[in-house]
Design a protein around this motif. Structure first.
Motif, PDB file in Angstrom:
ATOM      1  N   ILE A 156     -98.013  29.382  36.099  1.00 24.77           N
ATOM      2  CA  ILE A 156     -97.885  29.502  34.766  1.00 24.77           C
ATOM      3  C   ILE A 156     -99.227  29.386  33.915  1.00 24.77           C
ATOM      4  N   MET A 157     -99.710  30.186  33.186  1.00 26.65           N
ATOM      5  CA  MET A 157    -100.785  30.018  32.420  1.00 26.65           C
ATOM      6  C   MET A 157    -100.281  29.862  31.219  1.00 26.65           C
ATOM      7  N   ILE A 158    -100.963  28.539  30.719  1.00 28.30           N
ATOM      8  CA  ILE A 158    -100.755  28.151  29.139  1.00 28.30           C
ATOM      9  C   ILE A 158    -101.528  28.658  28.277  1.00 28.30           C
ATOM     10  N   THR A 159    -101.036  29.172  27.375  1.00 29.95           N
ATOM     11  CA  THR A 159    -102.130  29.985  26.346  1.00 29.95           C
ATOM     12  C   THR A 159    -102.193  29.447  25.120  1.00 29.95           C
ATOM     13  N   HIS A 160    -101.398  28.541  24.546  1.00 30.87           N
ATOM     14  CA  HIS A 160    -101.531  28.032  23.377  1.00 30.87           C
ATOM     15  C   HIS A 160    -100.815  26.362  23.382  1.00 30.87           C
ATOM     16  N   LEU A 161    -101.383  25.713  22.687  1.00 24.68           N
ATOM     17  CA  LEU A 161    -100.900  24.410  22.294  1.00 24.68           C
ATOM     18  C   LEU A 161     -99.918  24.268  21.162  1.00 24.68           C
ATOM     19  N   LEU A 162     -98.574  23.742  21.232  1.00 25.08           N
ATOM     20  CA  LEU A 162     -97.893  23.568  20.159  1.00 25.08           C
ATOM     21  C   LEU A 162     -98.242  22.364  19.188  1.00 25.08           C
ATOM     22  N   MET A 163     -97.921  22.406  17.800  1.00 24.56           N
ATOM     23  CA  MET A 163     -98.428  21.443  17.173  1.00 24.56           C
ATOM     24  C   MET A 163     -97.073  20.893  16.342  1.00 24.56           C
ATOM     25  N   ASP A 164     -97.117  19.421  16.242  1.00 23.26           N
ATOM     26  CA  ASP A 164     -95.951  18.837  15.584  1.00 23.26           C
ATOM     27  C   ASP A 164     -95.981  19.410  13.988  1.00 23.26           C
ATOM     28  N   GLU A 165     -94.634  19.608  13.608  1.00 25.76           N
ATOM     29  CA  GLU A 165     -94.615  20.094  12.192  1.00 25.76           C
ATOM     30  C   GLU A 165     -94.441  19.033  11.074  1.00 25.76           C
ATOM     31  N   GLU A 166     -94.186  17.853  11.439  1.00 24.90           N
ATOM     32  CA  GLU A 166     -93.932  16.848  10.749  1.00 24.90           C
ATOM     33  C   GLU A 166     -95.240  16.074  10.433  1.00 24.90           C
ATOM     34  N   LYS A 167     -96.125  15.902  11.377  1.00 28.56           N
ATOM     35  CA  LYS A 167     -97.469  14.852  11.190  1.00 28.56           C
ATOM     36  C   LYS A 167     -98.559  15.998  11.367  1.00 28.56           C
ATOM     37  N   GLU A 168     -99.368  16.101  10.282  1.00 33.51           N
ATOM     38  CA  GLU A 168    -100.461  16.917  10.515  1.00 33.51           C
ATOM     39  C   GLU A 168    -101.367  16.409  11.843  1.00 33.51           C
ATOM     40  N   ASN A 169    -102.176  17.432  12.658  1.00 35.58           N
ATOM     41  CA  ASN A 169    -103.014  17.043  13.568  1.00 35.58           C
ATOM     42  C   ASN A 169    -102.458  16.348  14.822  1.00 35.58           C
ATOM     43  N   ARG A 170    -100.964  16.524  15.040  1.00 37.77           N
ATOM     44  CA  ARG A 170    -100.644  15.991  16.205  1.00 37.77           C
ATOM     45  C   ARG A 170     -99.907  17.010  17.108  1.00 37.77           C
ATOM     46  N   VAL A 171    -100.272  16.844  18.342  1.00 39.55           N
ATOM     47  CA  VAL A 171     -99.864  17.774  19.318  1.00 39.55           C
ATOM     48  C   VAL A 171     -98.326  17.733  19.687  1.00 39.55           C
ATOM     49  N   GLY A 172     -97.674  18.881  19.953  1.00 39.19           N
ATOM     50  CA  GLY A 172     -96.302  18.736  20.244  1.00 39.19           C
ATOM     51  C   GLY A 172     -95.890  19.648  21.581  1.00 39.19           C
ATOM     52  N   GLY A 173     -96.954  19.774  22.212  1.00 39.28           N
ATOM     53  CA  GLY A 173     -96.453  20.436  23.655  1.00 39.28           C
ATOM     54  C   GLY A 173     -97.282  21.904  24.027  1.00 39.28           C
ATOM     55  N   ALA A 174     -96.814  22.786  24.465  1.00 40.96           N
ATOM     56  CA  ALA A 174     -97.670  23.791  24.932  1.00 40.96           C
ATOM     57  C   ALA A 174     -96.727  25.100  25.425  1.00 40.96           C
ATOM     58  N   VAL A 175     -97.194  26.178  25.384  1.00 43.60           N
ATOM     59  CA  VAL A 175     -96.340  27.381  25.652  1.00 43.60           C
ATOM     60  C   VAL A 175     -97.241  28.239  26.635  1.00 43.60           C
ATOM     61  N   GLY A 176     -96.714  29.265  27.512  1.00 49.99           N
ATOM     62  CA  GLY A 176     -97.434  30.240  28.421  1.00 49.99           C
ATOM     63  C   GLY A 176     -96.369  30.912  28.920  1.00 49.99           C
ATOM     64  N   PHE A 177     -96.686  31.736  30.002  1.00 49.13           N
ATOM     65  CA  PHE A 177     -95.861  32.594  30.686  1.00 49.13           C
ATOM     66  C   PHE A 177     -96.185  32.534  32.240  1.00 49.13           C
ATOM     67  N   ASN A 178     -94.936  32.816  32.969  1.00 51.04           N
ATOM     68  CA  ASN A 178     -95.181  32.996  34.351  1.00 51.04           C
ATOM     69  C   ASN A 178     -95.606  34.319  34.703  1.00 51.04           C
ATOM     70  N   MET A 179     -96.743  34.283  35.416  1.00 51.26           N
ATOM     71  CA  MET A 179     -97.403  35.794  35.547  1.00 51.26           C
ATOM     72  C   MET A 179     -96.781  36.476  36.866  1.00 51.26           C
ATOM     73  N   ARG A 180     -95.854  35.854  37.618  1.00 54.19           N
ATOM     74  CA  ARG A 180     -95.069  36.624  38.311  1.00 54.19           C
ATOM     75  C   ARG A 180     -93.845  37.045  37.919  1.00 54.19           C
ATOM     76  N   THR A 181     -93.069  36.379  37.219  1.00 63.01           N
ATOM     77  CA  THR A 181     -91.771  36.788  36.606  1.00 63.01           C
ATOM     78  C   THR A 181     -91.989  37.444  35.319  1.00 63.01           C
ATOM     79  N   GLY A 182     -93.040  36.884  34.687  1.00 66.82           N
ATOM     80  CA  GLY A 182     -93.109  37.475  33.009  1.00 66.82           C
ATOM     81  C   GLY A 182     -92.206  36.505  32.330  1.00 66.82           C
ATOM     82  N   ASP A 183     -91.648  35.528  32.684  1.00 69.03           N
ATOM     83  CA  ASP A 183     -90.808  34.740  31.876  1.00 69.03           C
ATOM     84  C   ASP A 183     -91.766  33.827  30.899  1.00 69.03           C
ATOM     85  N   TYR A 184     -91.169  33.580  29.852  1.00 72.04           N
ATOM     86  CA  TYR A 184     -91.878  32.539  28.709  1.00 72.04           C
ATOM     87  C   TYR A 184     -91.386  31.128  29.047  1.00 72.04           C
ATOM     88  N   TYR A 185     -92.501  30.299  28.788  1.00 68.08           N
ATOM     89  CA  TYR A 185     -92.201  29.026  29.067  1.00 68.08           C
ATOM     90  C   TYR A 185     -92.568  28.240  27.696  1.00 68.08           C
TER      91      TYR A 185
END
Ligand SMILES: Cc1cc2nc3c(=O)[nH]c(=O)nc-3n(C[C@H](O)[C@H](O)[C@H](O)COP(=O)(O)OP(=O)(O)OC[C@H]3O[C@@H](n4cnc5c(N)ncnc54)[C@H](O)[C@@H]3O)c2cc1C
Length: 619
Positions: A156-185
């Motif tokens: 799974i390649m992580i492409t972007h970080l998710l950001m918290d929408e409540e508090k500015e400048n705080r991380v909230g996770g990450a997203v990416g995709f599986n390059m074998r199945t194409g599924d989104y994570y």
């Protein structure tokens, strides 16, 4: 367009990249966070991923404190000297004081360590390096991570970080995709530790065409370690401090064991010691730094580059003498078998037997990384007991984005960590991330479905670009509507090579070239909206390219900002050819505004923490 299934995961600690730092972080997170949910996401497969995938023949960072061989202070002095005075001494010291314990764990876990038969200690290759039979190095550390994580996601390649929408400048996770199945994570996380390795292939490589995968730094290291924090608005440091390596030509086989253990040495085509020849010239550029011992890596490169430009090439490694000793001959070959088999193959194909012929050396294209003899990367907080106020904001190895940590190549300012130090830094980051969660700094993070859906559209856009645009192609691969990842990559490499100081200009650049380079990089970024991917593998290539392009912009901004030549041999500012301690004995820091995409630059004082006390006492 096919529908891409979305998988949701929630966790406490998300480790992005399961290389040396990522496996260290995953392992240590479990030690301090028994009840926490820990996930490691890896683009390849952690058993054989990252720069150590093929194995290593030496652990390059081990103090040997148990035998009083070296102390952490010695390592700080060493790194400071090699980086021409500019390192984060707090980070270096912190890594060095913990690195031995990491190595002792590797030993316990079954990594075959060479022992000195006389002393029973680890076999030294050099002052800092110890020798291992390291073909199995990566699977061994991967096992520790696998036993510690709740789940490891491979491919799974992580492409972007998710950001918290409540508090500015705080991380909230990450997203990416599986390059074998194409599924989104979607990984919603309280903390994220980015340990996604350095960046190769941003500058045009020496090996192009059918040989283009052949670089010194791992060809799959695509700068996600930098692009992810840069895009999230984290501050970066010393990104101008790219590294150029002197290695065996074409195979990029390592030279450490040759110099240190086999005691081989270099000479020009006429059999002369060329380094001496360039002493006076170098002194004029960098002053007393040329008299430091050991000679800083960049200055040795400088002599090499100057000698070749003056017509003294090719430069050779004198192996014929050492290889007469059967033991050293064996070590010479085994050194490649454990980590760069390709070098032996290249020599075989060129009919080079180092016992009878001195092999050629070369200087590589530049790479961006934070763990070798260079220190590009994120600007992170240091440890609370030794960091000065400007270097400390609560949690060790946390970037300037709350909850976003870094380790290994990701972290700037702390050179000479290598494999063991990167694993150690992963451990330090994980310990601090657990503390951050325990101290309730990650409460009530909000990451809406809308944010996740938005990234999903962005991530798969290259597939759509291709599907829509391919019918316009009448022949070949050139489309009026999209560019392929390989075309974009070659365009990026050409810009970086010609404008930012790559091989074809002998690492030379200047303010005007850099400004033009930035303009061209902007246009490239614009065109990358139209990159096309025909399958999931190409989708990965498209995102690798986008991460490389963002990393390159940051490198170029930093190179423009530092108006001096601090590291001749890594790159030259033709308009400021001399080292300028009066104005530039400082660290450089950038921040890219995520909303506008504009970079701002600042200077940060470099504090010489080690030896300062002594100086104070003396005065
Ligand atoms: C040719 C070479 C020789 C070296 N020789 C030695 C040596 O002899 N001794 C020594 O001690 N050290 C050596 N080093 C240094 C050592 O390998 C590095 O210091 C160390 O691997 C850095 O650790 P890291 O975790 O930052 O990066 P890596 O170990 O490279 O790990 C990064 C990981 O992130 C993954 N990744 C990247 N992008 C993404 C993404 N977007 N999403 C998910 N995963 C991602 C990668 O697949 C990889 O697994 C060498 C390095 C190189 C390149």
């Amino acid at each position: 367009m096919p529908k891409h299934k979305t998988h949701y995961e929630e966790c406490d600690i998300l480790v992005v990249g399961g290389g040396m730092a990522g496996t260290g972080a995953t392992f240590e997170a479990r030690h301090w966070g028994r009840d926490l949910k820990i996930i490691c996401v890896e683009k390849a497969n952690i058993d054989r991923s990252g720069a150590v995938a093929q194995g290593l023949y030496a652990i390059n960072c081990y103090m040997g404190m148990q035998w009083n061989e070296n102390q952490p202070e010695d390592h700080v002095r060493y790194a400071r000297n090699d980086l021409m005075g500019l390192v984060r001494e707090d980070l270096g010291y912190d890594m060095a004081r913990h690195v031995d314990s990491t190595v002792h764990m590797f030993d316990e876990w079954g990594l075959p360590m060479m022992k000195n038969p006389k002393t029973g200690r680890y076999q030294r290759e050099g002052k800092w390096q110890i020798m291992i039979h390291g073909e199995s190095y990566k699977p061994i550390v991967a096992e520790a991570a696998k036993k510690s994580a709740d789940k490891i996601y491979n491919r799974i390649m992580i492409t972007h970080l998710l950001m918290d929408e409540e508090k500015e400048n705080r991380v909230g996770g990450a997203v990416g995709f599986n390059m074998r199945t194409g599924d989104y994570y979607v990984f919603r996380a309280k903390t994220v530790i980015v340990s996604a390795g350095g960046a190769s292939h941003i500058f045009k490589p020496r090996a192009v065409g059918e040989g283009m995968g052949r670089t010194w730094y791992a060809p799959w290291s695509n700068g996600s370690a930098y692009a992810l924090p840069i895009a999230a608005g984290a501050k970066m440091t010393q990104m101008e401090n790219r590294i150029v390596l002197c290695r065996f030509k074409d195979g990029y086989g390592p030279v450490g064991a040759y110099f240190l253990h086999l005691k081989t040495y270099t000479q020009n085509a006429n059999g002369e010691n060329y380094e001496k020849k360039w002493y006076e010239q170098t002194k004029k550029l960098v002053g007393e730094y040329i008299d430091h011992h050991p000679t800083p890596t960049c200055l040795r490169n400088h002599a090499f580059v100057q000698e070749v430009m003056a017509g003294g090439g090719p430069i050779h490694m004198v192996t014929k003498e050492a290889f007469q000793d059967p033991h050293l001959e064996t070590v010479g070959w085994e050194n490649f078998l454990g980590m760069t088999v390709g070098q032996a193959v290249v020599w075989a194909s060129q009919n080079v037997d180092p016992k009878y012929q001195n092999p050629e050396l070369t200087t590589s294209e530049p790479y961006v990384m934070g763990s070798h003899a260079t220190c590009s990367g994120a600007w992170v907080s240091g440890p609370e007991d030794i960091s000065p106020p400007e270097y400390f904001w609560g949690y060790n190895r946390m970037t300037t984005v709350q909850g976003l940590f870094g380790a290994g190549d990701t972290v700037g300012g702390s050179a000479h960590k290598f494999s063991s130090g990167s694993f150690t830094e992963g451990r330090l980051a994980a310990k601090a991330a657990v503390k951050y969660i325990q101290e309730q700094k990650a409460e009530n993070i909000k990451v809406s479905d809308k944010q996740c859906e938005n990234f999903k559209k962005i991530i798969y856009k290259p597939l759509e670009n291709y599907t829509v645009g391919r019918n316009e192609i009448t022949g070949g691969t050139v489309s009026p509507s999209y560019i392929l990842p390989i075309q974009g990559l070659q365009r990026l490499q050409k810009i970086m090579d010609e404008y930012v100081g790559g091989i074809s200009v002998n690492y030379m650049t200047n303010g005007n070239l850099l400004k033009k380079g930035l303009e061209l990089l902007d246009w490239l970024q614009e065109d990358l909206e139209n990159v096309g991917a025909e399958d999931y593998h190409q989708l990965m290539r498209a995102w690798e390219l986008k991460h490389r392009a963002l990393t390159s912009q940051c490198v170029t901004e930093h190179t423009l900002f530092r108006e001096e030549t601090r590291w001749p041999g890594y790159y030259y500012r033709g308009d400021h050819l001399k080292l300028d301690d009066e104005n530039w004995h400082c660290l450089t820091i950038s921040r890219r505004d995520p909303k506008t995409g504009k970079f701002t630059m600042e200077k940060m004082p470099v504090y010489h923490i080690i030896d300062e006390e002594k100086k104070k006492e003396a005065s």
